[in-house]
Design a protein around this motif. Sequence first.
Motif, PDB file in Angstrom:
ATOM      1  N   TRP A  68       0.987   6.639   5.989  1.00 40.77           N
ATOM      2  CA  TRP A  68       0.687   6.595   4.554  1.00 40.77           C
ATOM      3  C   TRP A  68       0.851   7.954   3.874  1.00 40.77           C
ATOM      4  O   TRP A  68       0.356   8.164   2.778  1.00 40.77           O
ATOM      5  CB  TRP A  68      -0.725   6.062   4.349  1.00 40.77           C
ATOM      6  N   GLY A  73      -0.455  10.748   4.854  1.00 39.71           N
ATOM      7  CA  GLY A  73      -1.637  11.578   5.053  1.00 39.71           C
ATOM      8  C   GLY A  73      -2.930  10.971   4.558  1.00 39.71           C
ATOM      9  O   GLY A  73      -4.006  11.382   4.962  1.00 39.71           O
ATOM     10  N   GLU A  74      -2.843  10.017   3.674  1.00 38.09           N
ATOM     11  CA  GLU A  74      -4.041   9.391   3.091  1.00 38.09           C
ATOM     12  C   GLU A  74      -4.059   7.911   3.445  1.00 38.09           C
ATOM     13  O   GLU A  74      -3.110   7.193   3.136  1.00 38.09           O
ATOM     14  CB  GLU A  74      -4.030   9.525   1.569  1.00 38.09           C
ATOM     15  N   ASN A  75      -5.136   7.450   4.066  1.00 43.27           N
ATOM     16  CA  ASN A  75      -5.245   6.018   4.350  1.00 43.27           C
ATOM     17  C   ASN A  75      -5.423   5.246   3.053  1.00 43.27           C
ATOM     18  O   ASN A  75      -6.057   5.733   2.119  1.00 43.27           O
ATOM     19  CB  ASN A  75      -6.431   5.749   5.278  1.00 43.27           C
ATOM     20  N   PRO A  76      -4.864   4.037   2.976  1.00 47.62           N
ATOM     21  CA  PRO A  76      -4.994   3.240   1.745  1.00 47.62           C
ATOM     22  C   PRO A  76      -6.423   2.744   1.526  1.00 47.62           C
ATOM     23  O   PRO A  76      -7.233   2.712   2.456  1.00 47.62           O
ATOM     24  CB  PRO A  76      -4.053   2.053   1.972  1.00 47.62           C
ATOM     25  N   ALA A  77      -6.677   2.334   0.324  1.00 47.63           N
ATOM     26  CA  ALA A  77      -7.938   1.666  -0.004  1.00 47.63           C
ATOM     27  C   ALA A  77      -7.695   0.178   0.228  1.00 47.63           C
ATOM     28  O   ALA A  77      -7.198  -0.541  -0.639  1.00 47.63           O
ATOM     29  CB  ALA A  77      -8.323   1.938  -1.458  1.00 47.63           C
ATOM     30  N   TYR A 125       0.789  -1.231   0.000  1.00 46.27           N
ATOM     31  CA  TYR A 125       0.000   0.000   0.000  1.00 46.27           C
ATOM     32  C   TYR A 125       0.822   1.283   0.000  1.00 46.27           C
ATOM     33  O   TYR A 125       0.268   2.369  -0.144  1.00 46.27           O
ATOM     34  CB  TYR A 125      -0.947   0.009   1.210  1.00 46.27           C
ATOM     35  N   PRO A 127      -2.798   7.789   9.579  1.00 46.48           N
ATOM     36  CA  PRO A 127      -2.625   8.365   8.245  1.00 46.48           C
ATOM     37  C   PRO A 127      -1.192   8.847   7.986  1.00 46.48           C
ATOM     38  O   PRO A 127      -0.736   8.867   6.843  1.00 46.48           O
ATOM     39  CB  PRO A 127      -3.607   9.540   8.214  1.00 46.48           C
ATOM     40  N   CYS A 166      -6.818  -4.376   7.142  1.00 47.52           N
ATOM     41  CA  CYS A 166      -6.613  -3.126   7.874  1.00 47.52           C
ATOM     42  C   CYS A 166      -6.550  -3.399   9.376  1.00 47.52           C
ATOM     43  O   CYS A 166      -5.648  -2.905  10.055  1.00 47.52           O
ATOM     44  CB  CYS A 166      -7.736  -2.142   7.542  1.00 47.52           C
ATOM     45  N   HIS A 224       5.422   8.687  -0.515  1.00 45.86           N
ATOM     46  CA  HIS A 224       5.112   9.562   0.611  1.00 45.86           C
ATOM     47  C   HIS A 224       4.855   8.800   1.910  1.00 45.86           C
ATOM     48  O   HIS A 224       4.584   9.404   2.935  1.00 45.86           O
ATOM     49  CB  HIS A 224       3.898  10.432   0.282  1.00 45.86           C
ATOM     50  N   SER A 225       4.925   7.497   1.863  1.00 42.08           N
ATOM     51  CA  SER A 225       4.577   6.688   3.035  1.00 42.08           C
ATOM     52  C   SER A 225       5.826   6.088   3.676  1.00 42.08           C
ATOM     53  O   SER A 225       6.917   6.111   3.109  1.00 42.08           O
ATOM     54  CB  SER A 225       3.605   5.580   2.626  1.00 42.08           C
TER      55      SER A 225
END
Length: 184
Positions: A57, A59-63, A21, A54, A70, A25-26
């Motif tokens: 990752w 700032g954005e959680n993965p799908a 994931y 977050p 998760c 940036h992660s």
Amino acid sequence: MQNTPLNAADFEAIEDTLLQYGDDHSVLNPCELDGYFTALVSGPAQVDIAEWFPGIWGGENPAWETPEQCRQFIDLCVRHINTLAEQLTNAPQAFKARFEQTEHQGQDLLLAEEWCFGYLRGVAVGNWPEMPAPQVRTLQLIIDCAEQDNFELPADLNLDQHRQQVAAIEPAARALHAYWAAQR
């Protein structure tokens, strides 16, 4: 289960999830995640999971493919954070950062760059305020190491100097934890 230290299979599951994931940036590996969590448990205030998760990752959680994937990842993260917090609070001399290992010119070598980069990510997410000069100097040891490029070690790398720099990281992390713990 929330306080059980992670084993090799757990760290492998973390690494697989970060690879699946993650992006530029992660957090990229368990060493960087260990540094990130060390800073989070060491800072001036507790950071809520809604902020630190977050941050892994970028700032954005993965799908997530499944909610279970998760949940499993969060469980592993919480267990590791709890282990680090317990260790730094109750047995700081037992604290061991999770550094990468490599071989350079036939010698084993620890690499702390990614751990330090994760630590600085944790400092940012934890929103650490200004510190007195001695603590700034201590944090600078971690900053200096995070700024190295260890992806390709130079042939003329000064091994003794490198080892001294890496050896200063764990005591620096312990000292920063102790400083903030005394402020809380």
